[in-house]
Design a protein around this motif. Structure first.
Motif, PDB file in Angstrom:
ATOM      1  N   PRO A 109       1.687  12.962   1.632  1.00  0.00           N
ATOM      2  CA  PRO A 109       0.601  12.987   0.647  1.00  0.00           C
ATOM      3  C   PRO A 109       0.350  14.403   0.127  1.00  0.00           C
ATOM      4  N   ALA A 110      -0.483  14.487  -0.878  1.00  0.00           N
ATOM      5  CA  ALA A 110      -0.856  15.789  -1.414  1.00  0.00           C
ATOM      6  C   ALA A 110      -1.498  16.627  -0.315  1.00  0.00           C
ATOM      7  N   GLY A 111      -1.110  17.881  -0.234  1.00  0.00           N
ATOM      8  CA  GLY A 111      -1.673  18.783   0.760  1.00  0.00           C
ATOM      9  C   GLY A 111      -0.931  18.796   2.079  1.00  0.00           C
ATOM     10  N   ALA A 112       0.056  17.930   2.229  1.00  0.00           N
ATOM     11  CA  ALA A 112       0.813  17.881   3.483  1.00  0.00           C
ATOM     12  C   ALA A 112       1.834  19.017   3.543  1.00  0.00           C
ATOM     13  N   THR A 113       2.168  19.414   4.758  1.00  0.00           N
ATOM     14  CA  THR A 113       3.280  20.329   4.994  1.00  0.00           C
ATOM     15  C   THR A 113       4.480  19.494   5.426  1.00  0.00           C
ATOM     16  N   VAL A 114       5.537  19.539   4.643  1.00  0.00           N
ATOM     17  CA  VAL A 114       6.752  18.793   4.986  1.00  0.00           C
ATOM     18  C   VAL A 114       7.569  19.645   5.952  1.00  0.00           C
ATOM     19  N   LEU A 115       7.709  19.154   7.174  1.00  0.00           N
ATOM     20  CA  LEU A 115       8.428  19.893   8.203  1.00  0.00           C
ATOM     21  C   LEU A 115       9.922  19.588   8.188  1.00  0.00           C
ATOM     22  N   PHE A 116      10.279  18.366   7.800  1.00  0.00           N
ATOM     23  CA  PHE A 116      11.694  18.030   7.711  1.00  0.00           C
ATOM     24  C   PHE A 116      11.896  16.900   6.721  1.00  0.00           C
ATOM     25  N   PHE A 147      -4.993  17.500  13.114  1.00  0.00           N
ATOM     26  CA  PHE A 147      -4.050  17.120  12.064  1.00  0.00           C
ATOM     27  C   PHE A 147      -3.762  15.624  12.099  1.00  0.00           C
ATOM     28  N   THR A 148      -3.122  15.153  11.025  1.00  0.00           N
ATOM     29  CA  THR A 148      -2.472  13.846  11.030  1.00  0.00           C
ATOM     30  C   THR A 148      -0.977  14.100  10.873  1.00  0.00           C
ATOM     31  N   ILE A 219       0.141   9.585  13.760  1.00  0.00           N
ATOM     32  CA  ILE A 219      -0.775  10.108  14.776  1.00  0.00           C
ATOM     33  C   ILE A 219      -1.911  10.867  14.114  1.00  0.00           C
ATOM     34  N   ASP A 220      -3.125  10.540  14.536  1.00  0.00           N
ATOM     35  CA  ASP A 220      -4.309  11.295  14.134  1.00  0.00           C
ATOM     36  C   ASP A 220      -4.788  12.065  15.369  1.00  0.00           C
ATOM     37  N   TYR A 221      -4.795  13.387  15.285  1.00  0.00           N
ATOM     38  CA  TYR A 221      -5.086  14.231  16.436  1.00  0.00           C
ATOM     39  C   TYR A 221      -6.281  15.138  16.145  1.00  0.00           C
TER      40      TYR A 221
END
Length: 290
Positions: A109-116, A147-148, A219-221
């Motif tokens: 989603p918007a604002g997410a950091t794409v890790l892979f 984070f989620t 996961i919602d943490y």
């Protein structure tokens, strides 16, 4: 041990037989998870009401042994036979099905950091690629508090292995709390199995799919809270959906996992994907700060 569907299909005939079956026995919806145990041996787990996440209420299940020969599996205990993609019992027939997580391939989603995203392992220390997938045993360079997270994983086909030796890895939140990754297909659903929070909470339902099926964790943490003196005043919490089904509901994470890279503390922490000796693969990983 196999990490690719094509190789498993070509080299181990048991792979094409293992999986999930659904239908009616004695007029009642029933699910079966057929687990390959190596060299033609199988366990069939019967679920009254339907498969986990599709009707099974968790009150009881039945495990029976089977043996493969010439492309068929027989179950002497129930007078059943598997042939041509169907489990045939005296009281009914079940057909093989393939389920897929509803969040498989979920876009960041918007604002997410794409890790892979399948192209670069640069977000991870010692990140290693296997084609378009990410190998286990890696840690993010960046750290997070609350984070989620979305992550997709594929567990190898290791039919002759058992328990913690069967496709073991783990997703460590903040590098402290492990959401177990394991081939738990057809198992009871304990805290050290897939969907469990290691040593803290068993999953509400065992939603493990067969090995070499891509699976998802959403996961919602919420990070733990510490006072000015460094004392923990509120434990971290995690809500986990495994293959789209709720398996952990705002569970308090009362202590760090024993083998965690980091001890508990107020500082942000990384994501860590454990190397436990099995070739578990990851893809489509993104995270959103809260």
């Amino acid at each position: 041990m196999f990490t690719e569907v094509l190789e498993a299909t070509q080299k181990d005939p048991d792979f094409a037989l293992q999986g999930e079956y659904s239908g009616e026995l004695d007029g009642k919806k029933t699910g079966v998870q057929l687990v390959a145990e190596g060299a033609g041996a199988f366990s069939a787990v019967l679920y009254p009401g339907g498969l986990p996440g599709d009707g099974f209420a968790g009150d009881r299940s039945l495990r029976i042994k089977g043996r493969a020969s010439e492309g068929k599996v027989t179950f002497p205990g129930l007078g059943g036979t598997l042939a041509g993609g169907k489990l045939i019992f005296p009281k009914g027939t079940l057909s093989r099905i393939e389920r897929h997580s509803p969040t498989l391939g979920a876009a960041a989603p918007a604002g997410a950091t794409v890790l892979f995203d399948g192209t670069s392992a640069g977000a991870f220390e010692n990140g290693r690629l296997d084609g378009g997938t990410l190998m286990q045993g890696i840690t993010t360079s960046e750290k997070w508090s609350s984070f989620t997270l979305h992550v997709e994983f594929r567990i190898p086909f290791m039919p002759e292995h058992r328990g913690q030796g069967r496709g073991n890895s783990g997703c460590y939140l903040q590098g402290r709390y492990e959401v177990q990754v394991l081939d738990s297909f057809g198992l009871e659903g304990k805290d050290n199995e897939c969907g469990g929070i290691y040593t803290i909470a068993a999953p509400l339902v065992n939603m493990a799919f067969p090995p070499l099926t891509w699976q998802t964790y959403d996961i919602d943490y919420t990070a733990a809270v510490y006072d000015a003196a460094g004392r923990k005043t509120s434990s971290a919490k995690a809500t986990v959906k495994h293959n789209g089904v709720l398996v952990q509901d705002a569970v308090e994470l009362t202590h760090a996992t024993t083998s965690a890279p980091l001890p508990e503390g107020p500082e942000p922490g990384p994501l860590h994907f454990q190397d436990h000796g099995a070739p578990v693969r990851y893809r489509n990983i993104w995270i959103v700060r809260k």
